[in-house]
Design a protein around this motif. Structure first.
Motif, PDB file in Angstrom:
ATOM      1  N   THR A   5      -2.024   4.291   4.125  1.00 17.85           N
ATOM      2  CA  THR A   5      -2.140   5.260   3.027  1.00 17.85           C
ATOM      3  C   THR A   5      -3.127   6.368   3.372  1.00 17.85           C
ATOM      4  OG1 THR A   5      -2.645   5.531   0.669  1.00 17.85           O
ATOM      5  CG2 THR A   5      -3.951   3.893   1.861  1.00 17.85           C
ATOM      6  N   HIS A   6      -2.900   7.529   2.765  1.00 15.93           N
ATOM      7  CA  HIS A   6      -3.882   8.614   2.915  1.00 15.93           C
ATOM      8  C   HIS A   6      -4.980   8.503   1.851  1.00 15.93           C
ATOM      9  CE1 HIS A   6      -1.253  10.104  -0.305  1.00 15.93           C
ATOM     10  NE2 HIS A   6      -2.283  10.834  -0.693  1.00 15.93           N
ATOM     11  N   LEU A   7      -4.786   7.584   0.892  1.00 16.06           N
ATOM     12  CA  LEU A   7      -5.754   7.438  -0.208  1.00 16.06           C
ATOM     13  C   LEU A   7      -6.974   6.641   0.233  1.00 16.06           C
ATOM     14  CD1 LEU A   7      -3.169   6.475  -2.973  1.00 16.06           C
ATOM     15  CD2 LEU A   7      -4.384   8.664  -2.790  1.00 16.06           C
ATOM     16  N   ALA A  20       0.839  -1.210   0.000  1.00 19.59           N
ATOM     17  CA  ALA A  20       0.000   0.000   0.000  1.00 19.59           C
ATOM     18  C   ALA A  20       0.867   1.250   0.000  1.00 19.59           C
ATOM     19  CB  ALA A  20      -0.940  -0.011   1.207  1.00 19.59           C
ATOM     20  N   GLU A  21       1.980   1.211   0.748  1.00 22.57           N
ATOM     21  CA  GLU A  21       2.890   2.357   0.769  1.00 22.57           C
ATOM     22  C   GLU A  21       3.533   2.573  -0.602  1.00 22.57           C
ATOM     23  OE1 GLU A  21       5.586   1.410   3.945  1.00 22.57           O
ATOM     24  OE2 GLU A  21       4.237   2.216   5.496  1.00 22.57           O
ATOM     25  N   CYS A  51       2.298   1.600  -3.531  1.00 23.72           N
ATOM     26  CA  CYS A  51       1.249   2.058  -4.460  1.00 23.72           C
ATOM     27  C   CYS A  51       0.924   3.535  -4.250  1.00 23.72           C
ATOM     28  CB  CYS A  51      -0.022   1.229  -4.278  1.00 23.72           C
ATOM     29  SG  CYS A  51       0.135  -0.475  -4.837  1.00 23.72           S
ATOM     30  N   THR A  52       0.943   3.970  -3.005  1.00 23.56           N
ATOM     31  CA  THR A  52       0.635   5.376  -2.705  1.00 23.56           C
ATOM     32  C   THR A  52       1.622   6.299  -3.420  1.00 23.56           C
ATOM     33  OG1 THR A  52      -0.262   4.735  -0.548  1.00 23.56           O
ATOM     34  CG2 THR A  52       0.319   7.059  -0.842  1.00 23.56           C
ATOM     35  N   GLN A  53       2.869   5.879  -3.499  1.00 24.81           N
ATOM     36  CA  GLN A  53       3.892   6.694  -4.174  1.00 24.81           C
ATOM     37  C   GLN A  53       3.636   6.816  -5.682  1.00 24.81           C
ATOM     38  OE1 GLN A  53       7.531   4.763  -3.044  1.00 24.81           O
ATOM     39  NE2 GLN A  53       7.337   5.365  -0.896  1.00 24.81           N
ATOM     40  N   ASN A  97       0.849   7.394  -6.878  1.00 21.95           N
ATOM     41  CA  ASN A  97      -0.151   8.471  -6.952  1.00 21.95           C
ATOM     42  C   ASN A  97      -1.424   8.115  -7.727  1.00 21.95           C
ATOM     43  OD1 ASN A  97      -1.097  11.017  -6.273  1.00 21.95           O
ATOM     44  ND2 ASN A  97      -0.313  11.942  -8.168  1.00 21.95           N
ATOM     45  N   ILE A 150      -6.657   2.964  -3.705  1.00 14.32           N
ATOM     46  CA  ILE A 150      -6.078   1.613  -3.687  1.00 14.32           C
ATOM     47  C   ILE A 150      -7.227   0.626  -3.468  1.00 14.32           C
ATOM     48  CG2 ILE A 150      -4.587   0.004  -2.425  1.00 14.32           C
ATOM     49  CD1 ILE A 150      -2.760   2.421  -1.838  1.00 14.32           C
TER      50      ILE A 150
END
Length: 331
Positions: free
Chosen positions: A136-138, A87-88, A90-92, A94, A98
Motif C-alpha cells: 500500500t501507499h498508505l 491491504a490492497e 483496504c487501500t481501495q 481509501n 491501515i
C-alpha cells in the motif's frame, strides 16, 4: 509539536484516539465519538480471510465516511499473503491509514495464529508487516501488547524491528496476552519504548484510561505521544471532550446532563438504523443502553423496556420518558 503519522496525517499536539473494538467501533458509534472531539478513529478489526473471500460482514466494515477522517482500517490475520491481499483491498476503500492488529487476545483470534499470537513469532510478525507496508501507499501502523506473557515481554524488540521496516506509529496496550483485560495495565514499558533513542515514530498508550485525572497524570508520567481509549468510551463518548477540556483549561467539565445522554443515545440509535437497517440496528443498539444511562438510580425498568422493544418509535418514546422523568437527577 504536532504528532504526525507519515507525511499527511497531522493529529495536533496530544491526540486522543478511539481504540478499534469488535462489535463496538462501527460507524454509528464512531459518529458520536467524533462529535465529542476524538482525534483519530479506527474501524472494528477486519479479518483478512473475510476480506479476500468477499464476506459481506467483513466488506461492510470497510465503510468509512468523510466526516470520520482521519480514520484507519484495522486488519488481522495469520497468513502473510492473505494480509498482503487485504491491504490492497483496504487501500481501495481509501482510509487515511491501515492498522495491523497484533494485540487481540481472544481465543478465536489468538489461537488461530492471528492478533496477539504473533507476539510468539516476531520474525513472522515482521515479515507480515513488511508485506502489508509494501502492498500500500498508505501509512501502516500497528497495535500490540507488551508480550505474550510475563516471561516474554518483547515489545522493545517489536517496536524497533517494525519501525525499521516502515510502520509509521505504534499503539501499545499495557498488558500481555495472558492477562487479557485483567489486572492493571503497566505503562512503564510503554514509556521505555517511547524513551528509546532509536524510536522516532509516535507511540500511543492504551489500557485503563477511564478518567480525566488519569489521562492528565499519565500524559505527564509516561511521556507518550497520545492516548488511545477503548472501553471507557462505550456509552460515554464525552470522555474525549472532558479530557480535552481539562488539557486546555486545567478545569473539569461538567458531565453530560440527562438530556445530553438521551440526545446522544438517540443519535447513536438513528445512525445504527441508517447503517444496518431497522432490525439489526435496533438489536445491536441494545448493548449500549445500560452504558449510556449508567449510574442513574432506579433505571432497571427503563433498561428492560429498551432492550425488549422492536419498534424505533416505541424506543424513542421510552428515551423521551427518561429525559422527562430523570431531568432532575444528577447525571
Amino acid at each position: 509539536m504536532s504528532v504526525k503519522i507519515g507525511e499527511h496525517i497531522d493529529l495536533g499536539e496530544f491526540p486522543l484516539l478511539l481504540a478499534p473494538m469488535e462489535d463496538v467501533s462501527d460507524p454509528p458509534f464512531r459518529y458520536v465519538c467524533k462529535q465529542n472531539g476524538v482525534d483519530m478513529m479506527y474501524t472494528e478489526f477486519i479479518s483478512s480471510e473475510g476480506l479476500i473471500r468477499d464476506a459481506a460482514k467483513s466488506r461492510q466494515k470497510l465503510d468509512i465516511f468523510e466526516y470520520e477522517r482521519p480514520i484507519g482500517i484495522q486488519i488481522f490475520g495469520s497468513d502473510i499473503e492473505h494480509m498482503r491481499q487485504s491491504a490492497e483491498i483496504c487501500t481501495q476503500a481509501n482510509p487515511n491509514l491501515i492498522d495491523i492488529n497484533y494485540g487481540c487476545p481472544v481465543k478465536n483470534v489468538a489461537c488461530r495464529g492471528a492478533g496477539a499470537s504473533l507476539l510468539q513469532d516476531i520474525d513472522k510478525m515482521v515479515a507480515m508487516t513488511k508485506a502489508v507496508v509494501d502492498a500500500t501507499h498508505l501509512p501502516v501502523t500497528v497495535k500490540t501488547r507488551l508480550g505474550w506473557d510475563d516471561s516474554t515481554k518483547n515489545v522493545y524488540e517489536v517496536a524497533e524491528r517494525l519501525q525499521d521496516i516502515g510502520i509509521k506509529a505504534l499503539a501499545i496496550h499495557g498488558r500481555t496476552r495472558a492477562q487479557m483485560y485483567k489486572g492493571q495495565a503497566d505503562w512503564s514499558m510503554i514509556r521505555d519504548v517511547k524513551q528509546n533513542p532509536r524510536i522516532k515514530i509516535p507511540i500511543f498508550g492504551n489500557g485503563d484510561v477511564d478518567s480525566v485525572e488519569k489521562a492528565a497524570a499519565w500524559r505527564q508520567e509516561y511521556q507518550v505521544d497520545g492516548i488511545m481509549i477503548g472501553r471507557a468510551s462505550i456509552g460515554y463518548p464525552w470522555i474525549f471532550r472532558e479530557i480535552k477540556h481539562f488539557f486546555q483549561t486545567g478545569e473539569r467539565l461538567e458531565g453530560p446532563t440527562i438530556a445530553e445522554r438521551v440526545d446522544v443515545c438517540r443519535t447513536h440509535l438513528t445512525k445504527s438504523i441508517e447503517w444496518k437497517g431497522d432490525k439489526t440496528g435496533i438489536f445491536e443498539m441494545r448493548r449500549h443502553y445500560a452504558n449510556y444511562f449508567k449510574g442513574i438510580p432506579n433505571f432497571k425498568e427503563y433498561r428492560m423496556k429498551l432492550v425488549e422493544l422492536q419498534d424505533v418509535n416505541h424506543i424513542i418514546e421510552v428515551l423521551e420518558d427518561i429525559r422527562h422523568n430523570f431531568a432532575e437527577e444528577v447525571a
